[in-house]
Design an enzyme around this catalytic site. Structure first.
Site: not given
Length: 221
Positions: A62, A64, A75, A182
């Site tokens: 999701d 930030y 990202f 991740h």
């Protein structure tokens, strides 16, 4: 106020926008407090990279949930943010180790413009409440996007278990599939570092007669 869907290009044809989005809009209208990214950036990933342009898929989770950090691309962080980069910082570390390039620009719009779909699996998040909109209905959109992308070979960067679980929906035998931990500070050392995803993607693209992605700052191209 309804979302502006005029910039979605071919994605606008997905049933989600008529069948599911109205319910999400109604639930978002009930949320008190800030929701990220800004409303005009919620569909930025799809607006920036139309379906026919997608060569690489990077699935985030999701947005930030810190003020000023989410810009609608997975990202990616606005260039004037000035805070901790967290996952993005680790992505840049791996990029440097992989290709020897030092990227400074945190806004990843240039990746999107080269055919890298930077898609989060939830497109909104309330301030300070990570994963709070995980069950809001966004996954319906993600499923439809993945089905649309499964019509031709793509390079898939599936970082972390949630992305890998969703990636099982993509079954075309021609995909390049790179699955690692991740890049979060909590997990990057469990297999993301050293995975060399950027050179693998470029090698695959060039072997197909396609141009490589410039992962470095645009000015360095």
């Amino acid at each position: 106020m309804a979302f502006d869907l005029s910039r979605l290009g071919g994605w606008r044809e997905l049933p989600f926008f008529s069948d599911t989005l109205p319910g999400i809009e109604a639930r978002l209208a009930e949320v008190t407090g800030p929701v990220f990214p800004p409303r005009d950036r919620v569909f930025a990933a799809l607006e920036r990279t139309p379906p026919e342009a997608v060569r690489v898929l990077i699935l985030g989770q999701d947005p930030y949930h810190t003020p000023g950090k989410a810009d609608g691309l997975a990202f990616s962080i606005p260039r004037d943010f000035g805070g901790k980069l967290d996952s993005l910082g680790n992505i840049f570390k791996e990029l440097h180790e992989d290709l020897g390039v030092a990227r400074q620009r945190t806004d990843l719009a240039d990746w999107a413009d080269q055919g890298v779909l930077l898609l989060n699996t939830a497109l909104t998040v309330p301030q300070g409440r990570a994963h709070a909109h995980k069950a809001l209905g966004w996954k319906t959109l993600v499923h439809q996007v993945l089905d649309r992308l499964d019509t031709a070979p793509r390079a898939l960067l599936l970082w972390g278990n949630p992305a890998q679980a969703l990636g099982r929906r993509l079954r075309h035998t021609g995909h390049l599939r790179i699955e690692t931990a991740h890049p979060s500070p909590l997990s990057a050392y469990r297999g993301f570092f050293g995975s060399r995803p950027f050179s693998q993607v470029n090698g695959w693209l060039q072997a197909r007669g396609d141009r490589a992605i410039n992962w470095a700052d645009p000015e360095a191209s």
